[in-house]
Design an enzyme around this catalytic site. Structure first.
Site, short mmCIF file in Angstrom:
data_model
loop_
_atom_site.label_atom_id
_atom_site.label_comp_id
_atom_site.label_asym_id
_atom_site.label_seq_id
_atom_site.Cartn_x
_atom_site.Cartn_y
_atom_site.Cartn_z
CD GLU A 210 -2.89 -1.16 0.10
OE1 GLU A 210 -3.08 -0.08 -0.51
OE2 GLU A 210 -3.48 -2.21 -0.19
CB CYS A 244 -1.05 7.32 1.30
SG CYS A 244 -2.50 6.38 1.82
#
Length: 490
Positions: A210, A244
């Site tokens: 991720e 993110c």
């Protein structure tokens, strides 16, 4: 034997006892995890305040409420997720049991990140527990206070043999990566991800990565600009931009740039007051190294809003940059901070071209009232996820898979996707030692006649959802009778 190796060995021995495979045991551990999240709110919040300047109200909003939701979902649907999954059959397997059986992979390694240290560490752990795995938990050493809370308190609630917490920095992580795991789940940056993949390859260990990237935010002329900029400002400056999936940069028409700047400036004031530095809801950069990195990204760009900073407090105010060029320093890497560049484009065509010339981002944001444009941008670009007319919110939807593509990552989690990602979906075919006449078509000698029958039986698929049991039995009887008559009269 190192501390890290001992932890992995204990986890594997615990897994081999079989206790984590029991659905009841998994549910018990998940409920214990839920109890931890609820009972230890003050310790969790205190650690986050020290690490990131997170406000007490921001802790549940950005960290623990989502975890509670994920745990509740897993507990509610675990029996369904773990059950055998019927699949379609061909005529060749019409009388057989054909299904998928999810099974645990074994021992997983979960390496968390510092920006949302609970959400992105415990989130994958939920999937690991639900899938019946053991898991070694490695919190980020950068968020050191949270790491300490995790190390001290999590073992009081979870099976500490199955789910050990291993803390430390680069050396400890490197030692962990020397061990054999059955899955590695990493949240962080691409540079470290390459190191993890290299280590995983030595053991043929699958990985979930991720990562992040520069998530674009296109603002179309056809939208409510006030609402769009309010949502963009929230998405960008939450957690001081250290998200993110934060909007990394804005693409808009040159005629809109001044209005966008004014609207975002207005929302910065509304959210964080005239002096964000004194606002409890505005956080801090994680450390001085990242502070200096962000300040260097400002070089060569024009500040339209903000820019205030204080290295001693790792403070950078909410900042907007105008007339940014594609080759500016701030456009060469993921920002991961409260700097918002605005680049001007002539319209959707140029925006799509600009996005496609760069690595695939973790998220793509589109603000428009034109549904055709939304569908077009989805069709003509690629990203981990897409959100139209909002930011970040797809992360909160457990029925959507969350993950990247290309340089923004691989693999997915949340809800059932996390369970599946950390399971082996085992294909099962159960036959009986009967009806050998039907099988005769696949045995030598191979003839044109047998091939004709094989073609029919293998290529003809049956949708069992549209057939009743009696109709199936009748259909099978007819075919078996034909085959038996055919072959026993030869």
């Amino acid at each position: 034997m190192s501390r890290e190796q001992k932890a992995v060995d204990r986890a594997r021995k615990a897994f081999l006892t079989g206790r984590s495979k029991s659905l009841e045991y998994r549910v018990t551990q998940l409920k214990n995890l839920l109890r931890f999240v609820r009972e230890r709110q003050s310790e969790i919040a205190e650690g986050l305040k020290k690490d990131l300047g997170r406000s007490e109200g921001g802790t549940p909003l950005y960290e623990t409420l989502g975890l509670e939701s994920e745990i509740n979902l897993a507990v509610k649907y675990l029996k369904e997720w773990a059950a055998p999954r019927p699949v379609s059959k061909s005529m060749m397997t019409i009388s057989d049991q054909v299904y998928i059986q999810p099974e645990p992979l074994g021992v997983a390694l979960v390496i968390g990140a510092w920006n949302y240290p609970w959400a992105v560490t415990v989130g994958p752990l939920i999937g690991a527990i639900a899938a019946g795995n053991a898991a070694v938990i490695k919190p980020s050493e950068v968020s050191s206070h949270t790491s300490k809370v995790m190390e001290d308190l999590l073992p009081l609630y979870l099976d500490k043999e199955l789910y050990p917490v291993v803390t430390g920095g680069v050396t400890e992580t490197q030692e962990l990566l020397k061990q054999r795991f059955d899955h590695i789940f990493y949240t962080g940056n691409g540079t470290v991800a390459k190191i993890i993949m290299e280590a995983a390859a030595k053991h043929l260990t699958p990985t979930t990565l991720e990562l992040g990237g520069k998530s674009p935010c296109y603002i179309d002329n056809n939208c409510d600009l006030a609402i769009a900029c309010r949502r963009i400002a929230w998405g960008k400056y939450s957690n001081c931009g250290q998200t993110c999936i934060a909007p990394d940069y804005i693409l808009c028409d040159p005629s809109m740039q001044d209005r966008v700047i004014e609207e975002i400036k207005k929302n910065i004031k509304e959210f964080y007051t005239e002096d964000p530095k004194k606002c409890l809801d505005y956080g801090r950069i994680i450390n001085q190294r990242h502070f200096k990195r962000l300040m260097a990204l400002l070089e060569g760009s024009t500040i339209a809003v903000g820019g205030e900073n204080d290295e001693s407090e790792c403070y950078i105010g909410p900042t907007v940059l105008r007339d940014v060029k594609p080759d500016a320093k701030v456009m060469q890497e993921e920002i991961f901070g409260p700097l918002l560049p605005i680049l001007t484009v002539s319209g959707a065509d140029e925006a799509i071209k600009f996005i496609n010339q760069r690595e695939k981002p973790l998220a793509l944001y589109i603000f428009t009232s034109d549904n055709k444009l939304i569908k077009r941008m989805i069709a003509e670009t690629s990203s981990g996820g897409v959100v139209a007319n909002d930011c970040l919110m797809h992360f909160s939807v457990s029925s959507l898979p969350f993950g990247g593509v290309g340089h923004s990552g691989m693999g997915q989690y949340h809800g059932k996707y996390g369970f599946d990602n950390l399971s082996h979906l085992r294909g099962c075919l159960i036959k009986q030692l009967k009806m050998e006449g039907v099988n005769k078509m696949r045995y030598p000698p191979h003839t044109a006649d047998k091939l004709g029958w094989a073609r029919f039986f293998i290529l003809k698929h049956v949708d069992f959802g549209s057939l009743g049991r009696m109709a199936l039995v009748a259909l099978m009887a007819v075919f078996v009778a034909v085959i038996l008559q055919r072959y026993f009269t030869d």
